[in-house]
Scaffold this motif. Structure first.
Motif, PDB file in Angstrom:
ATOM      1  N   LEU A   1       2.461  48.534 120.068  1.00 28.46           N
ATOM      2  CA  LEU A   1       3.487  48.609 119.160  1.00 28.46           C
ATOM      3  C   LEU A   1       3.590  47.657 117.856  1.00 28.46           C
ATOM      4  CD1 LEU A   1       6.387  48.623 121.759  1.00 28.46           C
ATOM      5  CD2 LEU A   1       5.123  50.573 120.749  1.00 28.46           C
ATOM      6  N   ALA A   2       3.722  48.212 116.889  1.00 27.14           N
ATOM      7  CA  ALA A   2       3.775  47.371 115.550  1.00 27.14           C
ATOM      8  C   ALA A   2       5.153  47.689 114.761  1.00 27.14           C
ATOM      9  CB  ALA A   2       2.439  47.869 114.590  1.00 27.14           C
ATOM     10  N   PHE A   3       5.680  46.390 114.429  1.00 29.51           N
ATOM     11  CA  PHE A   3       7.009  46.137 113.688  1.00 29.51           C
ATOM     12  C   PHE A   3       6.615  45.980 112.285  1.00 29.51           C
ATOM     13  CE2 PHE A   3      10.029  43.605 111.807  1.00 29.51           C
ATOM     14  CZ  PHE A   3      11.029  44.453 111.777  1.00 29.51           C
ATOM     15  N   SER A   4       7.112  46.763 111.284  1.00 31.23           N
ATOM     16  CA  SER A   4       7.034  46.505 109.999  1.00 31.23           C
ATOM     17  C   SER A   4       8.108  46.696 109.311  1.00 31.23           C
ATOM     18  CB  SER A   4       6.034  47.495 109.386  1.00 31.23           C
ATOM     19  OG  SER A   4       6.003  47.358 108.123  1.00 31.23           O
ATOM     20  N   GLY A   5       8.480  45.360 108.617  1.00 31.63           N
ATOM     21  CA  GLY A   5       9.788  45.450 108.027  1.00 31.63           C
ATOM     22  C   GLY A   5       9.885  44.698 106.512  1.00 31.63           C
ATOM     23  N   ASN A   6      10.633  45.250 105.659  1.00 28.14           N
ATOM     24  CA  ASN A   6      10.633  44.595 104.316  1.00 28.14           C
ATOM     25  C   ASN A   6      11.948  43.634 104.424  1.00 28.14           C
ATOM     26  OD1 ASN A   6      10.656  43.880 101.554  1.00 28.14           O
ATOM     27  ND2 ASN A   6      11.161  45.944 100.885  1.00 28.14           N
ATOM     28  N   ILE A   7      11.587  42.383 104.845  1.00 27.25           N
ATOM     29  CA  ILE A   7      12.756  41.257 105.353  1.00 27.25           C
ATOM     30  C   ILE A   7      12.292  40.138 104.503  1.00 27.25           C
ATOM     31  CG2 ILE A   7      13.524  39.962 107.128  1.00 27.25           C
ATOM     32  CD1 ILE A   7      12.436  42.345 108.907  1.00 27.25           C
ATOM     33  N   ASN A   8      13.442  39.456 103.955  1.00 27.20           N
ATOM     34  CA  ASN A   8      13.340  38.355 103.024  1.00 27.20           C
ATOM     35  C   ASN A   8      12.883  37.094 103.881  1.00 27.20           C
ATOM     36  OD1 ASN A   8      15.699  36.750 103.993  1.00 27.20           O
ATOM     37  ND2 ASN A   8      16.770  38.202 102.841  1.00 27.20           N
ATOM     38  N   SER A   9      12.400  36.122 103.507  1.00 28.83           N
ATOM     39  CA  SER A   9      11.641  34.997 104.479  1.00 28.83           C
ATOM     40  C   SER A   9      12.788  34.351 105.217  1.00 28.83           C
ATOM     41  CB  SER A   9      10.769  34.088 103.412  1.00 28.83           C
ATOM     42  OG  SER A   9      11.693  33.575 102.421  1.00 28.83           O
ATOM     43  N   MET A  10      13.998  34.081 104.607  1.00 31.04           N
ATOM     44  CA  MET A  10      15.100  33.581 105.479  1.00 31.04           C
ATOM     45  C   MET A  10      15.256  34.410 106.797  1.00 31.04           C
ATOM     46  SD  MET A  10      16.509  30.819 105.287  1.00 31.04           S
ATOM     47  CE  MET A  10      17.984  29.813 105.529  1.00 31.04           C
ATOM     48  N   MET A  11      15.687  35.493 106.568  1.00 35.04           N
ATOM     49  CA  MET A  11      15.737  36.549 107.559  1.00 35.04           C
ATOM     50  C   MET A  11      14.728  36.541 108.545  1.00 35.04           C
ATOM     51  SD  MET A  11      18.376  38.449 109.003  1.00 35.04           S
ATOM     52  CE  MET A  11      19.215  39.512 107.722  1.00 35.04           C
ATOM     53  N   ALA A  12      13.523  36.503 108.017  1.00 36.88           N
ATOM     54  CA  ALA A  12      12.413  36.742 108.981  1.00 36.88           C
ATOM     55  C   ALA A  12      12.154  35.579 109.870  1.00 36.88           C
ATOM     56  CB  ALA A  12      10.840  36.608 108.176  1.00 36.88           C
ATOM     57  N   MET A  13      12.460  34.301 109.550  1.00 32.65           N
ATOM     58  CA  MET A  13      12.524  33.104 110.237  1.00 32.65           C
ATOM     59  C   MET A  13      13.449  33.268 111.329  1.00 32.65           C
ATOM     60  SD  MET A  13      11.925  29.676 107.708  1.00 32.65           S
ATOM     61  CE  MET A  13      13.633  29.549 107.544  1.00 32.65           C
ATOM     62  N   MET A  14      14.628  33.824 111.338  1.00 29.14           N
ATOM     63  CA  MET A  14      15.687  34.018 112.212  1.00 29.14           C
ATOM     64  C   MET A  14      15.347  35.137 113.197  1.00 29.14           C
ATOM     65  SD  MET A  14      19.041  33.244 110.126  1.00 29.14           S
ATOM     66  CE  MET A  14      19.565  34.956 110.253  1.00 29.14           C
TER      67      MET A  14
END
Length: 131
Positions: A98-111
């Motif tokens: 399974l591969a997750f791919s998202g356009n997520i800002n770095s602050m949200m990505a850390m969480m």
């Protein structure tokens, strides 16, 4: 942000795995124990929530039989996809990742990196037991 689950071996043909994962209601059997809600909204759309996380709605966006199924976010604040890659390893065996791919800002990505990684790993490791 791109994350991948470990590859898991499944003692079924790619077509069997593809058919199982194509039916989105089967994702309920793959969910972790801390699931607090699972609801089939339409034939190709479902909602789920894990304890302490917001509800997520996924719908089937694209299929490439018998090797790929792409689920994508259906609304919500984050645009992402969850892709099932199915590969034949023998006459009646497959490998799934399974591969997750998202356009997520770095602050949200850390969480969310930890919880999302754990989720896709759990989904993948439950596939051989469920198919």
């Amino acid at each position: 942000m791109n994350l991948e689950s470990p590859k898991v071996s499944v003692p079924k043909s790619p077509q069997d795995v593809f058919e199982f994962l194509s039916d989105v209601k089967n994702f309920e059997s793959l969910m972790p124990e801390n699931i607090s809600k699972f609801e089939l909204l339409e034939k190709d759309k479902f909602l789920f929530a894990l304890k302490g996380m917001p509800e997520i709605v996924l719908e089937k966006k694209e299929t490439v039989p018998p090797n790929k199924i792409i689920l994508g976010a259906a609304g919500g604040k984050i645009d992402f996809s969850l892709t099932s890659h199915i590969q034949e390893t023998g006459p009646e065996s497959s490998e799934v990742q399974l591969a997750f791919s998202g356009n997520i800002n770095s602050m949200m990505a850390m969480m969310i990196k930890g919880p999302i990684s754990k989720l896709i790993e759990t989904l993948a490791t439950n596939i051989p037991k469920a198919v």
